[in-house]
Scaffold this motif. Structure first.
Motif, short mmCIF file in Angstrom:
data_model
loop_
_atom_site.label_atom_id
_atom_site.label_comp_id
_atom_site.label_asym_id
_atom_site.label_seq_id
_atom_site.Cartn_x
_atom_site.Cartn_y
_atom_site.Cartn_z
N ARG A 171 13.16 -2.08 -0.34
CA ARG A 171 13.57 -3.12 0.87
C ARG A 171 12.42 -3.89 1.25
O ARG A 171 12.52 -4.98 1.59
CB ARG A 171 14.01 -2.07 1.88
N MET A 172 11.16 -3.23 1.18
CA MET A 172 9.89 -4.22 1.49
C MET A 172 9.70 -5.03 0.57
O MET A 172 9.12 -6.39 0.82
CB MET A 172 8.93 -2.96 1.50
N GLY A 223 0.81 -1.13 0.02
CA GLY A 223 -0.04 -0.09 -0.05
C GLY A 223 0.77 1.21 -0.17
O GLY A 223 1.53 1.41 -1.06
N VAL A 224 0.55 2.02 1.09
CA VAL A 224 1.46 3.35 1.08
C VAL A 224 2.52 3.07 2.35
O VAL A 224 3.01 4.20 2.94
CB VAL A 224 0.62 4.59 1.18
N ASN A 225 2.65 2.15 2.92
CA ASN A 225 3.44 1.90 4.11
C ASN A 225 4.98 2.21 3.74
O ASN A 225 5.60 2.22 4.90
CB ASN A 225 3.18 0.39 4.83
N GLU A 268 12.14 -8.01 1.22
CA GLU A 268 11.66 -8.78 2.73
C GLU A 268 10.58 -9.57 2.08
O GLU A 268 10.65 -10.55 2.73
CB GLU A 268 11.41 -7.58 3.61
N ALA A 269 9.58 -8.92 1.42
CA ALA A 269 8.44 -9.87 0.91
C ALA A 269 8.82 -11.20 0.34
O ALA A 269 8.22 -12.15 0.78
CB ALA A 269 7.39 -8.88 0.24
N ALA A 270 9.76 -10.94 -0.45
CA ALA A 270 10.15 -12.01 -1.47
C ALA A 270 10.95 -13.12 -0.46
O ALA A 270 10.62 -14.26 -0.66
CB ALA A 270 11.30 -11.56 -2.35
#
Length: 119
Positions: free
Chosen positions: A20-21, A8-10, A24-26
């Motif tokens: 980076r997100m 989202g917009v985090n 990390e999700a991967a």
């Protein structure tokens, strides 16, 4: 099972944090990443230009500064899409207005005329 990471917009409008997100999700084993895109003028008209957010109606006033600050450019979304695909992840973006749909179609994302989606 399909696992979607709602970013989202985090990322707070920071494309490096968004990258980076994505990584990390991967690492966490998600299948698809999801972001958001809105054209503030299309969504909120002249309120998007209000110098003071206090001019916005009550419920909207606290959100306009956040929405301005967390907006990613089409080029940044393109970078994130490329990164996601390089990691083998699907990439989705929720558009909030017709202008955003056009941007996403330009990035090769969107709904096909036959109702199917392109990831």
């Amino acid at each position: 099972m399909l696992i979607i990471a709602e970013i989202g917009v985090n990322h707070g409008g920071d494309v490096d944090l968004a990258k980076r997100m994505v990584r990390e999700a991967a690492s966490a084993g998600v299948d698809v990443l999801k972001f958001q895109l809105r054209d503030l003028h299309a969504c909120y008209g002249n309120l998007a230009d209000a110098g003071g957010d206090a001019a916005a109606p009550g419920a909207l006033a606290p959100y306009l500064p956040i929405l301005r600050r967390t907006a990613l450019s089409p080029a940044e979304l393109g970078e994130l899409k490329t990164l996601a695909e390089s990691l083998g992840l699907g990439f989705l973006v929720t558009p909030f207005d017709p202008q955003s749909v056009a941007v996403l179609e330009g990035l090769g994302l969107g709904y096909g005329r036959d109702g199917g989606t392109a990831l």
